[in-house]
Design an enzyme around this catalytic site. Structure first.
Site, PDB file in Angstrom:
ATOM      1  N   GLU A  46       0.850  -1.198   0.169  1.00  0.00           N
ATOM      2  CA  GLU A  46      -0.084  -0.245  -0.116  1.00  0.00           C
ATOM      3  C   GLU A  46       0.778   1.303  -0.067  1.00  0.00           C
ATOM      4  OE1 GLU A  46      -3.411  -0.291   0.356  1.00  0.00           O
ATOM      5  OE2 GLU A  46      -3.309  -2.321   0.272  1.00  0.00           O
TER       6      GLU A  46
ATOM      7  N   CYS B  83      -3.163   8.470   3.722  1.00  0.00           N
ATOM      8  CA  CYS B  83      -2.823   7.906   2.296  1.00  0.00           C
ATOM      9  C   CYS B  83      -4.091   8.044   1.520  1.00  0.00           C
ATOM     10  CB  CYS B  83      -2.526   6.379   2.319  1.00  0.00           C
ATOM     11  SG  CYS B  83      -3.622   5.464   3.395  1.00  0.00           S
TER      12      CYS B  83
HETATM   13  P1  NAP Z   1       8.318   5.001   4.412  1.00  0.00           P
HETATM   14  O1  NAP Z   1       9.451   5.970   4.782  1.00  0.00           O
HETATM   15  O2  NAP Z   1       8.357   4.193   3.432  1.00  0.00           O
HETATM   16  O3  NAP Z   1       8.182   4.115   5.759  1.00  0.00           O
HETATM   17  C1  NAP Z   1       7.235   3.087   5.938  1.00  0.00           C
HETATM   18  C2  NAP Z   1       7.725   2.059   7.013  1.00  0.00           C
HETATM   19  O4  NAP Z   1       8.648   1.199   6.081  1.00  0.00           O
HETATM   20  C3  NAP Z   1       8.278   2.239   8.087  1.00  0.00           C
HETATM   21  O5  NAP Z   1       8.040   1.191   8.992  1.00  0.00           O
HETATM   22  C4  NAP Z   1       9.554   2.298   7.917  1.00  0.00           C
HETATM   23  O6  NAP Z   1      10.715   1.854   8.898  1.00  0.00           O
HETATM   24  C5  NAP Z   1       9.881   1.014   7.180  1.00  0.00           C
HETATM   25  N1  NAP Z   1      11.082   0.969   6.131  1.00  0.00           N
HETATM   26  C6  NAP Z   1      11.755   1.966   5.733  1.00  0.00           C
HETATM   27  N2  NAP Z   1      12.696   1.578   5.070  1.00  0.00           N
HETATM   28  C7  NAP Z   1      12.675  -0.009   5.176  1.00  0.00           C
HETATM   29  C8  NAP Z   1      13.626  -1.125   4.446  1.00  0.00           C
HETATM   30  N3  NAP Z   1      14.693  -0.695   3.816  1.00  0.00           N
HETATM   31  N4  NAP Z   1      13.197  -2.155   4.860  1.00  0.00           N
HETATM   32  C9  NAP Z   1      11.987  -2.384   5.434  1.00  0.00           C
HETATM   33  N5  NAP Z   1      11.338  -1.478   6.125  1.00  0.00           N
HETATM   34  C10 NAP Z   1      11.694  -0.124   5.820  1.00  0.00           C
HETATM   35  O7  NAP Z   1       6.820   5.667   4.369  1.00  0.00           O
HETATM   36  P2  NAP Z   1       6.448   6.843   5.563  1.00  0.00           P
HETATM   37  O8  NAP Z   1       7.197   8.028   5.278  1.00  0.00           O
HETATM   38  O9  NAP Z   1       6.553   6.608   7.031  1.00  0.00           O
HETATM   39  O10 NAP Z   1       5.076   6.957   5.182  1.00  0.00           O
HETATM   40  C11 NAP Z   1       4.483   8.185   4.336  1.00  0.00           C
HETATM   41  C12 NAP Z   1       4.123   7.231   2.903  1.00  0.00           C
HETATM   42  O11 NAP Z   1       3.345   6.084   3.191  1.00  0.00           O
HETATM   43  C13 NAP Z   1       3.355   8.332   2.135  1.00  0.00           C
HETATM   44  O12 NAP Z   1       3.955   8.244   1.047  1.00  0.00           O
HETATM   45  C14 NAP Z   1       1.973   7.719   2.163  1.00  0.00           C
HETATM   46  O13 NAP Z   1       1.109   7.837   0.934  1.00  0.00           O
HETATM   47  C15 NAP Z   1       2.218   6.304   2.271  1.00  0.00           C
HETATM   48  N6  NAP Z   1       1.013   5.368   2.845  1.00  0.00           N
HETATM   49  C16 NAP Z   1       0.215   4.608   2.345  1.00  0.00           C
HETATM   50  C17 NAP Z   1      -0.845   4.229   3.022  1.00  0.00           C
HETATM   51  C18 NAP Z   1      -1.658   3.360   2.061  1.00  0.00           C
HETATM   52  O14 NAP Z   1      -2.469   2.406   2.979  1.00  0.00           O
HETATM   53  N7  NAP Z   1      -1.514   3.047   0.814  1.00  0.00           N
HETATM   54  C19 NAP Z   1      -1.213   4.241   4.126  1.00  0.00           C
HETATM   55  C20 NAP Z   1      -0.277   5.411   4.977  1.00  0.00           C
HETATM   56  C21 NAP Z   1       0.802   5.766   4.359  1.00  0.00           C
HETATM   57  P3  NAP Z   1      11.408   3.206   9.781  1.00  0.00           P
HETATM   58  O15 NAP Z   1      10.031   4.229  10.062  1.00  0.00           O
HETATM   59  O16 NAP Z   1      11.812   2.718  10.984  1.00  0.00           O
HETATM   60  O17 NAP Z   1      12.189   3.850   8.757  1.00  0.00           O
END
Ligand code: NAP
Length: 694
Positions: A269, A308
């Site tokens: 997602e 999101c």
């Molecule tokens: P993110 O930086 O991609 O982080 C999401 C999760 O992934 C966090 O738990 C992060 O951990 C983890 N992560 C990062 N790098 C990783 C890796 N190499 N391996 C495994 N896990 C890893 O996203 P965010 O900034 O938190 O969230 C914002 C984004 O999420 C926005 O673009 C939004 O659109 C999207 N979003 C989508 C939905 C949906 O349902 N489609 C819902 C909510 C948000 P750490 O925090 O420890 O780095």
């Protein structure tokens, strides 16, 4: 360990957020990275996963949690989910206090916390009502594969033997965990939850309450706070990862060797450029105009636009762009930004200063092809907090210039939306599709033709479409709310994943297998009697047997009864169903299917009930319906019918003194041709005479 301290109305959190691994709480081996209060900038926790034993974590899930969860039936799992949601409901104050520190207002917290608990309740209820009290789910009906009826096929769902890893974004620390955990648990999977570091302290507090309660079997839920480290390296073909977050991280995960080479299932997602479309039929005088404006403002400001599903693109008929921009701006001007603890504040800060920088950068990019219609990304009036220390940002409304490209590419994950104009319905659909696949779109129209054309045009590009007008507005759950009973996820850029959607979200995580076998084997494997397999016709009428005594395959073959013309006439007169095929010999003879008077189908079913029933008070308490009723051969006067009734499925209800018994019913005529087939559904006492529960 993180702990809420509500003595000063504001929760404080002590040093290092912990992880729950292999049955104990563990601390990282370093001091961790500071996490700051979104409003005050104070350090409230540190987070790190350094030193976590990922191999032990995954092994514990597979070897301890998985077997313990799979030993439970779906109904037992559902019962535990209900108990869990009730238990967490008693600790909501603690969660709300911590949620405040993420920048969430009371309303934002409600979406995350109550929304999360509501999702668990919903899965508890669906699991009880829609799944069998068993550990296997039968999918669809039995397929006959051989002419003689000795070889049949049936699809079954079973629990995979791996772990379900849930990696979540920072914006929903409670809902994000629970909406993934509940369906996975029902599916028989142990979960390993990895919240985003920024808000992990709130997830940790919830998991602490879950573990303390002792409701779940050990190993059913583990928690990793801090980076994912080598977690994915431990996964293999029976494991799955459900990821919510940025497209960038999704790309990293898609290229991980566990996914590329070891067959780990990955659900994504990711970000999404959702749109809301104002229909061509709407004028500023229509109630739909206000609904559209309110929808955009709500989605821009709830959770400071860090959702999101928020509306990033507002598509408006060209002549109304000015009026819509003005109306949205006027509403945005009433939104008070500031400390979410202040009751007058409608919008809190973003989750972090880094997040604010990201959104400012996104606004800069959008300005290449749009002008600011409302707000200043570098200046905001703030109530009850220091605007420089907290991650505050003004809502920003942009107005796109013709041919704009950035609004279809750049996701500002904050209180930002862009108004774009369109001329025709086809153009609106084409613009929506330029988001390359989104979670949700809304259409505000009162014209059914526009509703159909636009919805069917949007559907291939979206996971959910809301059609809003004056008739559903009062009850509408809004553009931005994923619901546990509806699918959440979208194609393309939105990640291509699918979550929730009621039981779909459970099946999605299980393995579907086509089983081919003889009817007897299929009955034994699936726990549901399959036509063609052995029946037991005993001395005792099955209606005299309690749930405890009944066995799958117990049968009764009734005596025969001749259906007379007088029966048909009587039934027609008595019920008022005087359809010509039952009453008018000449007209019935001209009917190409019947060629003469035939008995009513419902007469056949009623007579069949008279043939199989055992009339005296007994363990059968009620008939609550029939499924799959089909009339196969017409019954004519002087035909003789009999019925064979066989116990097909027995489902004890854990919360009642009775259970459901599904009976296979086949009515045949004097030539043994099937006349009607159906399932009879009854409620049967667990014991008889019934033991008093008082
Ligand atoms: P993110 O930086 O991609 O982080 C999401 C999760 O992934 C966090 O738990 C992060 O951990 C983890 N992560 C990062 N790098 C990783 C890796 N190499 N391996 C495994 N896990 C890893 O996203 P965010 O900034 O938190 O969230 C914002 C984004 O999420 C926005 O673009 C939004 O659109 C999207 N979003 C989508 C939905 C949906 O349902 N489609 C819902 C909510 C948000 P750490 O925090 O420890 O780095």
């Amino acid at each position: 360990m993180a702990r809420a301290n509500q003595s000063e109305g504001r929760a404080s959190v002590s040093a290092l957020v912990e992880s729950y691994v292999a049955g104990r709480w563990v601390r990282a081996t370093d001091d961790g990275t500071p996490v700051l209060d979104a409003t005050t900038g104070e350090e409230i926790a540190r987070v790190s996963s350094r030193g976590l034993d990922h191999a032990a974590l995954v092994a514990h899930g597979r070897d301890v949690g998985g077997p313990a969860v799979r030993r439970l039936t779906f109904h037992e799992r559902a019962g535990l989910l209900k108990a869990l949601a009730k238990h967490l409901g008693q600790h909501k104050d603690e969660f709300y206090a911590l949620s405040l520190r993420t920048g969430a207002t009371q309303r934002d917290s409600m979406i995350d916390i109550d929304g999360g608990l509501g999702t668990v309740f919903s899965y508890a209820s669906k699991g009880t009502r829609e799944l069998p009290n068993d550990t296997v789910i039968l999918d669809g009906s039995v397929e006959t594969l051989g002419r003689g009826g000795t070889f049949v096929g049936q699809h079954v769902y079973t629990s995979r033997r791996g772990v379900a890893v849930a990696i979540n974004a920072f914006n929903f620390p409670v809902w994000g965990m629970l909406e993934k955990f509940a369906p996975a648990f029902l599916a028989g999977l142990p979960s390993i939850v990895k919240p985003a570091s920024q808000t992990a302290y709130l997830t940790e507090a919830v998991v602490r309450r879950i573990i303390e309660a002792g409701i779940l079997p050990e190993g059913a839920l583990q928690l990793v706070c801090g980076g994912a480290g080598t977690l994915l390296d431990e996964l293999d073909e029976q494991d799955s990862v459900a990821f919510t977050g940025s497209a960038h991280t999704a790309q990293v995960l898609r290229n991980h060797p566990a996914v590329l080479r070891r067959g780990v299932r990955l659900g994504v997602e990711a970000d999404s450029l959702n749109c809301s479309i104002l229909g061509l039929d709407i004028t500023p005088e229509d109630p739909e105009f206000d609904l559209f404006v309110k929808g955009v403002v709500t989605e821009m400001t709830v959770k400071a636009g860090q959702k999101c599903t928020a509306i990033r693109r507002a598509l408006v008929p060209e002549p109304l762009v000015g009026a819509v921009t003005e109306a949205i701006s006027a509403r945005l001007a009433t939104i008070t930004v500031g400390n979410p603890a202040d009751p007058s504040v409608r919008m809190g800060p973003l989750a972090s200063l880094t997040q604010r920088d990201e959104v400012r950068k996104a606004v800069e990019a959008l300005r290449n092809s749009a002008e600011i219609g409302y707000g200043d990304p570098n200046r905001v009036d703030v109530v009850g907090a220091d605007p420089e220390r907290g991650a505050f940002l003004s809502p920003v409304l942009l107005r796109a210039r013709p041919g704009a490209t950035e609004p279809h590419d750049v996701e500002p994950f904050g209180p930002v939306s862009t108004v774009l104009s369109y001329a025709t319905t086809d153009e609106a659909i084409a613009l929506a599709a330029r988001g390359k696949g989104s979670l949700v779109a809304s259409l505000v129209t009162h014209d059914p033709q526009i509703a159909r054309a636009v919805t069917l045009g949007l559907a291939p590009w979206h996971g959910r479409v809301l059609v809003l007008d004056r008739d559903d507005a009062a009850e509408s759950t809004g553009h931005g709310s994923p619901l546990p009973v509806l699918v959440h996820g979208g194609p393309g850029r939105a990640g291509g994943g699918e979550e929730l959607g009621g039981i779909r979200g459970v099946l999605h995580q299980m393995q579907r297998t086509a089983v081919q076998a003889s009817p007897d084997m299929m009955t034994a494997i699936g726990g549901r009697w399959t036509r063609g397999s052995r029946r037991t016709v005993g001395e005792v009428h099955p209606f005299r047997k309690s749930l405890a005594e009944l066995e799958i395959g117990d049968s009764i073959v009734s005596t025969a009864r001749t259906v007379t013309l007088a029966d048909v006439e009587h039934f027609a007169e008595f019920t008022g169903d005087t359809f010509y095929a039952h009453t008018d010999a000449e007209a019935a003879a001209a009917n190409p299917l019947f060629g003469g008077i035939v008995a009513h189908g419902y007469l056949v079913v009623s007579l069949a009930a008279g043939l199989f029933v055992d009339p005296d008070p007994g363990p059968v308490l009620a008939n609550f319906g029939v499924d799959d009723l089909r009339f196969l051969t017409p019954v004519k006067a002087e035909d003789s019918i009999r019925v064979t009734l066989t116990v097909k499925q027995i489902t004890p209800r854990s919360s009642a003194d009775y259970g459901e018994v599904r009976w296979d019913a086949v009515v045949t005529n004097q030539d043994d041709a099937p006349v009607a087939t159906y399932d009879v559904l009854t409620l049967v006492a667990k014991t008889w005479p019934q033991e008093s529960t008082g």
